[in-house]
Design a protein around this motif. Structure first.
Motif, short mmCIF file in Angstrom:
data_model
loop_
_atom_site.label_atom_id
_atom_site.label_comp_id
_atom_site.label_asym_id
_atom_site.label_seq_id
_atom_site.Cartn_x
_atom_site.Cartn_y
_atom_site.Cartn_z
N GLU A 123 0.82 -1.22 0.00
CA GLU A 123 0.00 0.00 0.00
C GLU A 123 0.85 1.26 0.00
O GLU A 123 0.51 2.25 -0.66
N LEU A 135 0.72 4.27 -2.73
CA LEU A 135 0.47 5.66 -2.34
C LEU A 135 1.57 6.57 -2.89
O LEU A 135 1.29 7.66 -3.41
N ARG A 136 2.81 6.14 -2.78
CA ARG A 136 3.92 6.95 -3.29
C ARG A 136 3.82 7.14 -4.80
O ARG A 136 4.06 8.23 -5.32
N ARG A 150 1.08 9.63 -5.59
CA ARG A 150 1.54 10.99 -5.28
C ARG A 150 2.56 11.48 -6.30
O ARG A 150 2.68 12.69 -6.53
N LEU A 161 -7.32 3.17 -2.16
CA LEU A 161 -6.40 4.24 -2.58
C LEU A 161 -6.62 4.60 -4.05
O LEU A 161 -6.66 5.78 -4.41
#
Length: 239
Positions: free
Chosen positions: A10, A14-15, A18, A48
Protein backbone atom coordinates in the motif's frame (compact mmCIF):
# COMPACT_ATOMS: atom_id res chain seq x y z
CA UNK A 1 2.32 0.12 -10.10
CA UNK A 2 1.35 -3.44 -11.04
CA UNK A 3 4.25 -4.84 -9.02
CA UNK A 4 3.20 -2.85 -5.96
CA UNK A 5 -0.42 -3.96 -6.33
CA UNK A 6 0.50 -7.63 -6.76
CA UNK A 7 2.78 -7.48 -3.73
CA UNK A 8 0.10 -5.75 -1.65
CA UNK A 9 2.39 -2.81 -0.94
CA UNK A 10 0.00 0.00 0.00
CA UNK A 11 2.80 2.44 0.82
CA UNK A 12 4.39 1.96 -2.60
CA UNK A 13 1.02 2.45 -4.30
CA UNK A 14 0.47 5.66 -2.34
CA UNK A 15 3.92 6.95 -3.29
CA UNK A 16 3.33 6.18 -6.96
CA UNK A 17 -0.03 7.94 -6.93
CA UNK A 18 1.54 10.99 -5.28
CA UNK A 19 4.27 10.91 -7.95
CA UNK A 20 1.60 11.22 -10.62
CA UNK A 21 1.06 7.63 -11.74
CA UNK A 22 -2.53 7.31 -12.93
CA UNK A 23 -4.97 5.28 -10.81
CA UNK A 24 -6.40 4.17 -14.16
CA UNK A 25 -3.12 2.59 -15.25
CA UNK A 26 -3.37 -0.48 -17.46
CA UNK A 27 -0.86 -2.91 -18.91
CA UNK A 28 -0.33 -3.62 -22.61
CA UNK A 29 -3.30 -6.00 -22.60
CA UNK A 30 -5.61 -3.41 -21.04
CA UNK A 31 -5.70 -5.03 -17.60
CA UNK A 32 -6.27 -2.26 -15.06
CA UNK A 33 -4.56 -1.88 -11.71
CA UNK A 34 -7.95 -1.60 -10.00
CA UNK A 35 -8.98 -4.96 -11.42
CA UNK A 36 -5.65 -6.39 -10.27
CA UNK A 37 -6.31 -5.11 -6.75
CA UNK A 38 -9.83 -6.52 -6.85
CA UNK A 39 -8.88 -10.06 -7.83
CA UNK A 40 -5.91 -10.06 -5.44
CA UNK A 41 -8.14 -9.16 -2.52
CA UNK A 42 -6.47 -5.87 -1.62
CA UNK A 43 -9.18 -3.58 -0.19
CA UNK A 44 -6.71 -0.98 1.07
CA UNK A 45 -5.08 -0.61 -2.34
CA UNK A 46 -8.44 -0.60 -4.09
CA UNK A 47 -9.52 2.20 -1.77
CA UNK A 48 -6.40 4.24 -2.58
CA UNK A 49 -6.95 3.84 -6.32
CA UNK A 50 -10.63 4.75 -6.06
CA UNK A 51 -9.90 7.78 -3.88
CA UNK A 52 -7.39 8.91 -6.51
CA UNK A 53 -10.04 8.76 -9.24
CA UNK A 54 -10.16 5.21 -10.58
CA UNK A 55 -13.51 4.41 -12.18
CA UNK A 56 -15.05 1.48 -10.25
CA UNK A 57 -17.03 0.38 -13.32
CA UNK A 58 -14.26 0.54 -15.92
CA UNK A 59 -13.91 -2.83 -17.63
CA UNK A 60 -10.45 -4.33 -17.49
CA UNK A 61 -9.29 -5.47 -20.94
CA UNK A 62 -12.67 -4.18 -22.12
CA UNK A 63 -14.39 -7.21 -20.65
CA UNK A 64 -13.92 -7.74 -16.90
CA UNK A 65 -15.56 -5.63 -14.19
CA UNK A 66 -13.59 -5.07 -10.95
CA UNK A 67 -16.72 -5.86 -8.92
CA UNK A 68 -17.12 -9.16 -10.77
CA UNK A 69 -13.46 -10.05 -10.26
CA UNK A 70 -13.75 -9.44 -6.53
CA UNK A 71 -17.06 -11.31 -6.29
CA UNK A 72 -15.74 -14.33 -8.18
CA UNK A 73 -12.86 -14.68 -5.74
CA UNK A 74 -14.96 -14.13 -2.64
CA UNK A 75 -13.20 -10.85 -1.84
CA UNK A 76 -15.95 -9.46 0.38
CA UNK A 77 -14.03 -6.46 1.70
CA UNK A 78 -13.00 -5.38 -1.80
CA UNK A 79 -16.61 -5.74 -2.91
CA UNK A 80 -17.69 -3.41 -0.10
CA UNK A 81 -14.99 -0.87 -1.00
CA UNK A 82 -16.03 -0.86 -4.65
CA UNK A 83 -19.72 -0.53 -3.81
CA UNK A 84 -19.00 2.33 -1.41
CA UNK A 85 -17.14 4.08 -4.24
CA UNK A 86 -20.16 3.84 -6.53
CA UNK A 87 -19.67 0.55 -8.39
CA UNK A 88 -22.90 -0.50 -10.11
CA UNK A 89 -24.13 -3.65 -8.30
CA UNK A 90 -25.76 -5.15 -11.41
CA UNK A 91 -23.15 -4.14 -13.98
CA UNK A 92 -22.83 -6.88 -16.62
CA UNK A 93 -19.39 -7.68 -17.93
CA UNK A 94 -18.59 -9.45 -21.20
CA UNK A 95 -20.71 -12.57 -21.58
CA UNK A 96 -23.51 -11.23 -19.40
CA UNK A 97 -21.99 -12.19 -16.06
CA UNK A 98 -22.75 -10.00 -13.05
CA UNK A 99 -21.15 -9.89 -9.63
CA UNK A 100 -24.12 -11.70 -8.09
CA UNK A 101 -23.85 -14.41 -10.75
CA UNK A 102 -20.24 -15.09 -9.80
CA UNK A 103 -20.80 -14.90 -6.06
CA UNK A 104 -23.66 -17.41 -6.20
CA UNK A 105 -21.79 -19.68 -8.62
CA UNK A 106 -18.92 -20.09 -6.16
CA UNK A 107 -20.93 -19.96 -2.94
CA UNK A 108 -19.56 -16.70 -1.54
CA UNK A 109 -22.42 -15.91 0.83
CA UNK A 110 -20.76 -12.83 2.34
CA UNK A 111 -20.40 -11.29 -1.11
CA UNK A 112 -24.02 -12.15 -1.93
CA UNK A 113 -25.18 -10.36 1.21
CA UNK A 114 -23.05 -7.28 0.46
CA UNK A 115 -24.34 -7.04 -3.11
CA UNK A 116 -27.98 -7.43 -2.11
CA UNK A 117 -27.60 -4.84 0.65
CA UNK A 118 -26.24 -2.44 -2.01
CA UNK A 119 -29.30 -2.95 -4.20
CA UNK A 120 -28.36 -5.82 -6.52
CA UNK A 121 -31.44 -7.34 -8.13
CA UNK A 122 -31.97 -10.80 -6.57
CA UNK A 123 -33.77 -12.07 -9.68
CA UNK A 124 -31.53 -10.98 -12.56
CA UNK A 125 -30.50 -14.18 -14.34
CA UNK A 126 -27.00 -15.08 -15.40
CA UNK A 127 -26.01 -15.87 -18.99
CA UNK A 128 -27.66 -19.29 -18.80
CA UNK A 129 -30.98 -17.68 -17.95
CA UNK A 130 -31.51 -19.29 -14.56
CA UNK A 131 -32.54 -17.18 -11.53
CA UNK A 132 -29.91 -16.65 -8.80
CA UNK A 133 -31.93 -18.65 -6.27
CA UNK A 134 -31.88 -21.72 -8.52
CA UNK A 135 -28.14 -21.31 -9.05
CA UNK A 136 -27.63 -20.98 -5.28
CA UNK A 137 -29.64 -24.15 -4.69
CA UNK A 138 -27.49 -25.99 -7.23
CA UNK A 139 -24.34 -24.69 -5.57
CA UNK A 140 -25.45 -26.13 -2.22
CA UNK A 141 -24.81 -22.96 -0.22
CA UNK A 142 -27.36 -22.41 2.58
CA UNK A 143 -25.94 -18.93 3.17
CA UNK A 144 -26.62 -17.80 -0.38
CA UNK A 145 -30.07 -19.38 -0.40
CA UNK A 146 -30.94 -17.75 2.91
CA UNK A 147 -29.86 -14.29 1.72
CA UNK A 148 -31.72 -14.20 -1.60
CA UNK A 149 -35.36 -14.68 -0.44
CA UNK A 150 -34.71 -12.18 2.35
CA UNK A 151 -34.30 -9.61 -0.46
CA UNK A 152 -37.33 -10.78 -2.43
CA UNK A 153 -35.86 -13.45 -4.71
CA UNK A 154 -38.44 -15.57 -6.51
CA UNK A 155 -38.29 -19.01 -8.17
CA UNK A 156 -38.48 -20.91 -4.87
CA UNK A 157 -40.37 -23.81 -6.40
CA UNK A 158 -37.72 -24.24 -9.10
CA UNK A 159 -34.94 -23.91 -6.52
CA UNK A 160 -36.54 -26.54 -4.32
CA UNK A 161 -36.81 -28.92 -7.26
CA UNK A 162 -33.13 -28.38 -8.04
CA UNK A 163 -32.23 -29.00 -4.41
CA UNK A 164 -34.10 -32.31 -4.34
CA UNK A 165 -32.46 -33.39 -7.59
CA UNK A 166 -28.99 -32.78 -6.17
CA UNK A 167 -29.44 -34.63 -2.89
CA UNK A 168 -26.96 -37.29 -3.97
CA UNK A 169 -24.89 -39.56 -1.71
CA UNK A 170 -21.64 -39.07 -3.66
CA UNK A 171 -21.05 -35.49 -4.81
CA UNK A 172 -17.55 -36.29 -6.06
CA UNK A 173 -18.90 -39.00 -8.36
CA UNK A 174 -21.45 -36.60 -9.84
CA UNK A 175 -18.80 -33.96 -10.43
CA UNK A 176 -16.59 -36.54 -12.17
CA UNK A 177 -19.52 -37.54 -14.37
CA UNK A 178 -19.97 -33.91 -15.39
CA UNK A 179 -16.29 -33.51 -16.20
CA UNK A 180 -16.28 -36.73 -18.20
CA UNK A 181 -19.27 -35.51 -20.20
CA UNK A 182 -17.30 -32.38 -21.09
CA UNK A 183 -13.80 -33.81 -21.55
CA UNK A 184 -14.30 -37.53 -22.17
CA UNK A 185 -13.51 -40.56 -20.00
CA UNK A 186 -10.16 -42.05 -19.04
CA UNK A 187 -8.65 -39.16 -17.10
CA UNK A 188 -7.12 -39.03 -13.63
CA UNK A 189 -9.07 -37.12 -11.00
CA UNK A 190 -7.98 -35.53 -7.74
CA UNK A 191 -10.58 -34.85 -5.05
CA UNK A 192 -10.30 -32.57 -2.05
CA UNK A 193 -12.75 -31.35 0.58
CA UNK A 194 -12.88 -28.34 2.88
CA UNK A 195 -15.35 -26.39 4.98
CA UNK A 196 -16.21 -23.25 3.04
CA UNK A 197 -19.35 -22.48 5.02
CA UNK A 198 -20.27 -23.74 8.49
CA UNK A 199 -22.38 -26.87 8.26
CA UNK A 200 -21.35 -27.81 4.72
CA UNK A 201 -18.38 -29.42 3.06
CA UNK A 202 -17.16 -28.21 -0.31
CA UNK A 203 -16.12 -31.04 -2.61
CA UNK A 204 -13.76 -30.26 -5.49
CA UNK A 205 -12.79 -32.61 -8.31
CA UNK A 206 -9.95 -31.75 -10.67
CA UNK A 207 -9.24 -33.48 -13.96
CA UNK A 208 -5.50 -34.11 -14.27
CA UNK A 209 -3.62 -34.68 -17.51
CA UNK A 210 0.13 -35.35 -17.63
CA UNK A 211 0.33 -34.44 -13.98
CA UNK A 212 -1.28 -31.03 -14.46
CA UNK A 213 -4.85 -29.99 -13.54
CA UNK A 214 -6.67 -28.92 -16.71
CA UNK A 215 -10.26 -28.60 -15.50
CA UNK A 216 -12.31 -28.89 -12.37
CA UNK A 217 -15.56 -28.20 -10.58
CA UNK A 218 -16.71 -27.95 -6.99
CA UNK A 219 -19.95 -27.93 -5.09
CA UNK A 220 -21.09 -27.51 -1.51
CA UNK A 221 -23.09 -30.16 0.29
CA UNK A 222 -25.78 -28.07 1.97
CA UNK A 223 -28.72 -29.37 -0.06
CA UNK A 224 -30.53 -30.94 2.90
CA UNK A 225 -30.35 -27.66 4.82
CA UNK A 226 -31.43 -25.73 1.73
CA UNK A 227 -34.40 -28.04 1.26
CA UNK A 228 -35.53 -27.31 4.81
CA UNK A 229 -35.07 -23.57 4.28
CA UNK A 230 -37.14 -23.55 1.11
CA UNK A 231 -39.81 -25.93 2.38
CA UNK A 232 -40.32 -23.85 5.52
CA UNK A 233 -40.30 -20.47 3.77
CA UNK A 234 -43.46 -18.70 2.64
CA UNK A 235 -44.23 -19.33 -1.00
CA UNK A 236 -42.09 -22.47 -1.25
CA UNK A 237 -44.77 -24.05 -3.37
CA UNK A 238 -45.05 -21.06 -5.66
CA UNK A 239 -42.80 -18.72 -7.55
Amino acid sequence: MFTAVREGDELAVLRLLRAGVSPESADEEGRTVLYEAAVNGAPGIAGLLLAAGADPDRLSEGADAPLCGAACGGRTEVVRVLLAAGATPDLAEEGGFRALTWAVRWGHAGVVRALLAAGADPDLPGPSGEPPLVAAARRGSPGCVRALPAHGARARREALAETRRLRVPDVAAELRTGLEAAYGPGHTYVTRRWEQEPGTVTVEVRLVRDGMPVAGDNRQTGHDAIGRLLEDSPGAGGG
